[in-house]
Design a protein around this motif. Structure first.
Motif, mmCIF file in Angstrom:
data_model
loop_
_atom_site.group_PDB
_atom_site.id
_atom_site.type_symbol
_atom_site.label_atom_id
_atom_site.label_comp_id
_atom_site.label_asym_id
_atom_site.label_seq_id
_atom_site.Cartn_x
_atom_site.Cartn_y
_atom_site.Cartn_z
ATOM 1 N N PHE A 1 -93.480 26.388 42.282
ATOM 2 C CA PHE A 1 -94.384 26.400 41.135
ATOM 3 C C PHE A 1 -94.117 25.216 40.214
ATOM 4 C CE2 PHE A 1 -94.829 28.377 36.702
ATOM 5 C CZ PHE A 1 -96.129 27.923 36.545
ATOM 6 N N VAL A 2 -92.870 25.029 39.840
ATOM 7 C CA VAL A 2 -92.515 23.951 38.906
ATOM 8 C C VAL A 2 -92.838 22.578 39.499
ATOM 9 C CG1 VAL A 2 -90.572 22.802 37.778
ATOM 10 C CG2 VAL A 2 -90.798 25.294 37.653
ATOM 11 N N ALA A 3 -92.597 22.410 40.790
ATOM 12 C CA ALA A 3 -92.873 21.120 41.429
ATOM 13 C C ALA A 3 -94.359 20.783 41.370
ATOM 14 C CB ALA A 3 -92.384 21.133 42.870
ATOM 15 N N LEU A 4 -95.222 21.754 41.648
ATOM 16 C CA LEU A 4 -96.662 21.522 41.619
ATOM 17 C C LEU A 4 -97.160 21.305 40.194
ATOM 18 C CD1 LEU A 4 -97.650 24.220 44.246
ATOM 19 C CD2 LEU A 4 -97.852 21.748 44.549
ATOM 20 N N LEU A 5 -96.698 22.142 39.283
ATOM 21 C CA LEU A 5 -97.078 22.006 37.879
ATOM 22 C C LEU A 5 -96.684 20.634 37.342
ATOM 23 C CD1 LEU A 5 -98.187 23.624 35.363
ATOM 24 C CD2 LEU A 5 -95.790 24.182 34.877
ATOM 25 N N SER A 6 -95.489 20.198 37.682
ATOM 26 C CA SER A 6 -94.970 18.924 37.177
ATOM 27 C C SER A 6 -95.774 17.728 37.679
ATOM 28 C CB SER A 6 -93.495 18.767 37.563
ATOM 29 O OG SER A 6 -92.709 19.787 36.967
ATOM 30 N N GLN A 7 -96.316 17.838 38.894
ATOM 31 C CA GLN A 7 -97.111 16.732 39.424
ATOM 32 C C GLN A 7 -98.423 16.587 38.653
ATOM 33 O OE1 GLN A 7 -96.446 14.283 41.635
ATOM 34 N NE2 GLN A 7 -94.353 15.089 41.565
ATOM 35 N N GLY A 8 -99.027 17.706 38.282
ATOM 36 C CA GLY A 8 -100.222 17.631 37.459
ATOM 37 C C GLY A 8 -99.924 17.030 36.101
ATOM 38 N N ILE A 9 -98.819 17.460 35.492
ATOM 39 C CA ILE A 9 -98.431 16.932 34.178
ATOM 40 C C ILE A 9 -98.115 15.442 34.272
ATOM 41 C CG2 ILE A 9 -96.672 17.067 32.378
ATOM 42 C CD1 ILE A 9 -96.492 20.090 32.996
ATOM 43 N N LYS A 10 -97.431 15.051 35.323
ATOM 44 C CA LYS A 10 -97.080 13.639 35.515
ATOM 45 C C LYS A 10 -98.338 12.771 35.532
ATOM 46 C CE LYS A 10 -94.797 10.498 38.800
ATOM 47 N NZ LYS A 10 -94.162 10.398 40.143
ATOM 48 N N ALA A 11 -99.386 13.230 36.202
ATOM 49 C CA ALA A 11 -100.625 12.453 36.272
ATOM 50 C C ALA A 11 -101.266 12.308 34.897
ATOM 51 C CB ALA A 11 -101.596 13.118 37.246
ATOM 52 N N VAL A 12 -101.173 13.344 34.067
ATOM 53 C CA VAL A 12 -101.720 13.254 32.712
ATOM 54 C C VAL A 12 -100.941 12.235 31.892
ATOM 55 C CG1 VAL A 12 -102.217 14.511 30.588
ATOM 56 C CG2 VAL A 12 -102.505 15.649 32.791
ATOM 57 N N ARG A 13 -99.633 12.298 31.976
ATOM 58 C CA ARG A 13 -98.812 11.355 31.201
ATOM 59 C C ARG A 13 -99.065 9.917 31.651
ATOM 60 N NH1 ARG A 13 -98.167 14.848 27.202
ATOM 61 N NH2 ARG A 13 -96.424 16.304 27.438
ATOM 62 N N GLU A 14 -99.229 9.717 32.947
ATOM 63 C CA GLU A 14 -99.486 8.368 33.451
ATOM 64 C C GLU A 14 -100.860 7.861 33.004
ATOM 65 O OE1 GLU A 14 -96.838 8.714 37.579
ATOM 66 O OE2 GLU A 14 -99.027 8.917 37.630
ATOM 67 N N SER A 15 -101.822 8.761 32.884
ATOM 68 C CA SER A 15 -103.160 8.341 32.470
ATOM 69 C C SER A 15 -103.214 8.000 30.987
ATOM 70 C CB SER A 15 -104.175 9.447 32.769
ATOM 71 O OG SER A 15 -104.052 10.520 31.852
ATOM 72 N N ASP A 16 -102.270 8.504 30.211
ATOM 73 C CA ASP A 16 -102.236 8.257 28.764
ATOM 74 C C ASP A 16 -100.792 8.094 28.310
ATOM 75 O OD1 ASP A 16 -102.649 8.074 26.058
ATOM 76 O OD2 ASP A 16 -103.044 10.210 25.777
ATOM 77 N N PRO A 17 -100.230 6.889 28.509
ATOM 78 C CA PRO A 17 -98.829 6.661 28.116
ATOM 79 C C PRO A 17 -98.575 6.884 26.627
ATOM 80 C CG PRO A 17 -99.628 4.908 29.554
ATOM 81 C CD PRO A 17 -100.823 5.725 29.175
ATOM 82 N N SER A 18 -99.635 6.841 25.812
ATOM 83 C CA SER A 18 -99.450 7.074 24.372
ATOM 84 C C SER A 18 -99.154 8.532 24.055
ATOM 85 C CB SER A 18 -100.710 6.658 23.618
ATOM 86 O OG SER A 18 -101.778 7.559 23.890
ATOM 87 N N ARG A 19 -99.397 9.409 25.023
ATOM 88 C CA ARG A 19 -99.160 10.850 24.897
ATOM 89 C C ARG A 19 -100.043 11.492 23.823
ATOM 90 N NH1 ARG A 19 -94.288 12.530 27.512
ATOM 91 N NH2 ARG A 19 -94.228 14.373 26.161
ATOM 92 N N LYS A 20 -101.185 10.867 23.518
ATOM 93 C CA LYS A 20 -102.125 11.495 22.601
ATOM 94 C C LYS A 20 -102.819 12.686 23.263
ATOM 95 C CE LYS A 20 -103.130 7.355 19.852
ATOM 96 N NZ LYS A 20 -104.184 6.385 19.446
ATOM 97 N N THR A 21 -102.951 12.636 24.576
ATOM 98 C CA THR A 21 -103.556 13.749 25.320
ATOM 99 C C THR A 21 -102.517 14.859 25.473
ATOM 100 O OG1 THR A 21 -104.900 12.179 26.564
ATOM 101 C CG2 THR A 21 -104.750 14.433 27.414
ATOM 102 N N LYS A 22 -102.786 15.996 24.853
ATOM 103 C CA LYS A 22 -101.831 17.092 24.922
ATOM 104 C C LYS A 22 -101.921 17.796 26.274
ATOM 105 C CE LYS A 22 -101.616 18.055 19.959
ATOM 106 N NZ LYS A 22 -101.743 19.094 18.906
ATOM 107 N N VAL A 23 -100.789 18.348 26.708
ATOM 108 C CA VAL A 23 -100.706 19.101 27.961
ATOM 109 C C VAL A 23 -100.422 20.561 27.625
ATOM 110 C CG1 VAL A 23 -99.410 19.453 30.088
ATOM 111 C CG2 VAL A 23 -99.946 17.135 29.323
ATOM 112 N N ALA A 24 -101.248 21.448 28.185
ATOM 113 C CA ALA A 24 -101.092 22.883 27.943
ATOM 114 C C ALA A 24 -100.766 23.612 29.238
ATOM 115 C CB ALA A 24 -102.363 23.459 27.335
ATOM 116 N N VAL A 25 -99.947 24.658 29.125
ATOM 117 C CA VAL A 25 -99.679 25.592 30.219
ATOM 118 C C VAL A 25 -100.173 26.955 29.756
ATOM 119 C CG1 VAL A 25 -97.951 26.644 31.705
ATOM 120 C CG2 VAL A 25 -97.690 24.264 30.974
ATOM 121 N N HIS A 26 -101.001 27.599 30.582
ATOM 122 C CA HIS A 26 -101.797 28.748 30.157
ATOM 123 C C HIS A 26 -101.463 29.992 30.976
ATOM 124 C CE1 HIS A 26 -106.109 30.617 30.498
ATOM 125 N NE2 HIS A 26 -105.424 31.253 29.565
ATOM 126 N N LEU A 27 -101.179 31.091 30.282
ATOM 127 C CA LEU A 27 -100.983 32.390 30.905
ATOM 128 C C LEU A 27 -102.009 33.383 30.353
ATOM 129 C CD1 LEU A 27 -97.091 32.867 30.611
ATOM 130 C CD2 LEU A 27 -98.361 31.508 32.287
#
Length: 646
Positions: A225-251
């Motif tokens: 689970f963590v490995a797959l989740l982290s790959q999605g997050i990694k792509a977001v961070r790479e697309s916006d190095p400024s980190r203005k785009t927030k990342v959410a994890v939803h339950l």
């Protein structure tokens, strides 16, 4: 959102969708609702709406109107009513990869659009551009599937079905990056990205599944689970190095603190990089406002993260707009305590916003309403070929006109007047029951009605009850006082002999306390869903995505010898190999049974095993289910009573 039970129910109901009501001249604008302002709201508080169905609804002829009856762009109407964020889900390739099995029948739909919005990249871009044109911010919800995912199902996209390990992780990363690139090139980049949807048990099963339905099941577990989740997050961070785009994890299950601690303790331990904890909180499914408030207060502090309600909703009517059965029914408004009116809908949304705004440290960042624009339009159903089970929870009426409740997102920020403050309505005397010779504790809180179509719990202090009043059967009056209100309250208390030996017969304590589960234990749960309960909010629920055999029983010792009856109410989709009420080990060597035959959702029937002979002061009673894949049902209001007992 969690829709497994809903999907199963609708499959069991053979109804055709009717066309949406035709547009007609509107009457005068309906009266405005009263909305109590929410104090100390953050200036950037997210007043959000998930409108993922919009593209499909409009293609099929749906139109939207403001409260005065003027046709407008739905995004403009939402903005005028205080909405400042839009949420859009995205599916990889929303077409049926194979024929569809519905109600035990195979329907040829391979290659057809799945429905439910058909939220592919192209549709997402179109809607995101419209939101941006209105100056609205945009939350992108990756499902990583071709169709709905939720806590009960996390299906891989068909194109990834055979991928595992690093190949699947690479696919998640590349797909996420490609989608974000396409949105950026379309000048519609998201301001927040949700990696996965309602990830209670992981994502992309079985590789990212965190729980086993049976011991031999092969899953990726926490690490997968963590490995797959982290790959999605990694792509977001790479697309916006400024980190203005927030990342959410939803339950989902936003009032269940142990769930959130389990998942987010894991993410903390593994060093997962995210910004926002997202929750689904549907009060008729997920619990009380008190439990929700306790959870968001705790997790925001424990993990030092902002919290956002990604999904909530409530009905404005119990009527149906298209002839397809609605998910929200009359019993749900009774269990939650808000009337199914435009005023009640506004009051509930206001109270959810208020709960999030109260989170310490201003970490309560926002609330999104789920699908306020899902009006009844023929063809715009949960799945292709189905109708709309959500139309009475939209914030537009069946003709597409904005309801007064939609203004709640604006009104909570306004100063308000004395008329907007709800007043306590007269409190009717309560009726309470206790049992001879047993301890009696009157409720610490009671639900009382207010002028804004809402019932809320308030504390009450009661006068003392003497032991003499409980020694024998009878009645007495108990007097109390509502805390924070100068209002007395009375209760008529009936003291009666205990007849039903089953404690908590309708499962309202939220547990299966006292029940022994043998066999396929994963198939049985205590479900909070008033729409699936005979009475109250809870019931015993069974379902599993594979064949199962399970028994749920209670054993009694030291009970008087004599003749007993076992009763229970049942409803469900049917199709089990067998389902029986059972009684055994009662001293005469017999196994007493009564066959249960379920015929559909909410088609309740009571079943009785009579003539149970107890000769050794003991007996085991319960239910035995031999189920096939996908069989589902609910049992409620059990009784185990000695015949002739007073």
């Amino acid at each position: 959102m969690n829709q497994t039970s809903f999907r199963l129910r609708t499959l069991a109901v053979a109804l055709l969708c009717a066309a949406a009501l035709p547009n007609a001249a509107f009457a005068a604008a309906p009266a405005a609702v009263t909305v109590q302002p929410v104090p100390e709201l953050r200036a950037d508080f997210m007043m959000g709406a998930d409108v993922s169905m919009t593209d499909e609804i409009e293609k099929l002829g749906g139109k939207f109107y403001d409260a005065q009856g003027q046709q407008k762009d739905i995004f403009a109407i939402l903005k005028e009513n205080g909405v400042n964020w839009i949420r859009l889900r995205i599916w990889n390739n929303p077409v049926n990869a194979a024929d569809v099995v519905e109600g035990g029948k195979t329907i040829s739909r391979k290659g057809e659009p799945v429905g439910g919005g058909n939220n592919d990249l192209a549709a997402t871009i179109r809607m995101a551009q419209r939101a941006k044109a209105q100056g609205l911010k945009f939350l992108l919800d990756f499902h990583y599937s071709d169709f709905w995912v939720d806590p009960d199902k996390q299906f891989k996209p068909a194109a990834w079905e055979k991928l595992k390990g690093k190949e699947l992780e690479a696919a998640v990363h590349q797909y996420t990056a490609d989608v974000l690139k396409a949105l950026r090139e379309a000048n519609a980049s998201p301001d927040m990205v949700q990696i996965g949807n309602e990830l209670n048990g992981g994502m992309l099963w079985p590789d990212g599944k965190t729980w086993k339905a049976k011991p031999e099941e092969q899953i990726g577990g926490d690490d997968g689970f963590v490995a797959l989740l982290s790959q999605g997050i990694k792509a977001v961070r790479e697309s916006d190095p400024s980190r203005k785009t927030k990342v959410a994890v939803h339950l989902a299950n936003g009032a269940t603190n142990d769930l959130y601690r389990r998942v987010f303790d894991l993410l903390t331990k593994k060093g997962v990089d995210y910004d926002v904890i997202g929750l689904s909180f549907y009060p008729y499914w997920h619990g009380t406002f008190d439990d929700f408030q306790s959870n968001v207060d705790d997790i925001s502090s424990r993990y030092a993260k902002e919290v956002v309600v990604m999904e909530t909703a409530y009905a404005y009517t119990t009527e149906d707009g298209d002839g397809f059965p609605n998910l929200f029914n009359r019993d749900m408004q009774k269990s939650v305590g808000y009337k199914a009116t435009s005023q009640g809908q506004a009051s509930l949304v206001r109270d959810v916003i208020n709960a999030v705004a109260q989170v310490p440290g201003q970490r309560g960042a926002g609330v999104f309403y789920w699908e306020p624009g899902w009006i009844p339009v023929k063809g715009a159903g949960w799945r292709t070929g189905e109708g709309n089970a959500w139309d009475n929870q939209a914030m537009f009426d069946f003709k597409g006109r904005a309801l007064p409740s939609l203004a709640v997102f604006k009104r909570v920020r306004e100063a308000g007047t004395a008329a907007d403050v709800p007043t306590l309505l007269p409190v009717a005397p309560l009726k309470l029951t206790t049992y001879v010779g047993e301890n009696f504790a009157p409720p610490e809180k009671i639900r009382v009605a207010f002028s804004d179509d809402a019932q809320r719990e308030v504390w009450v202090s009661w006068n003392d009850v003497s032991a003499e009043q409980l020694k024998q059967a009878g009645n007495f009056k108990l007097v109390g006082h509502l805390s924070n209100f100068d209002v007395p309250v009375e209760a008529a208390v009936a003291v009666v002999p205990r007849r039903n030996l089953i404690e908590d017969p309708s499962f309202e304590n939220g547990k299966l306390e006292g029940w022994t589960i043998t066999g396929t234990a994963a198939a049985i749960s205590n479900e909070r869903n008033p729409g699936n309960a005979k009475t109250g909010q809870q019931s015993m629920h069974y379902w599993l995505g594979e064949p199962f055999k399970v028994e749920a029983t209670r054993s009694y010792a030291g009970i008087p010898n004599g003749t007993y009856s076992l009763k229970a109410w049942a409803a469900g989709g049917g199709g089990e190999k067998s389902i029986e009420l059972i009684a055994r080990d009662c001293g005469d060597g017999k196994r007493y049974t009564k066959t249960i035959t379920n015929t559909g959702w909410q088609k309740w029937a009571q079943y009785t095993v009579s003539g149970i002979k107890v000769t050794n002061g003991a007996c085991t009673v319960g239910v035995a289910i031999d189920g096939q894949t996908g069989n589902w049902g609910n049992l409620d209001d059990f009784e185990f009573i000695r015949d002739g007992a007073n």
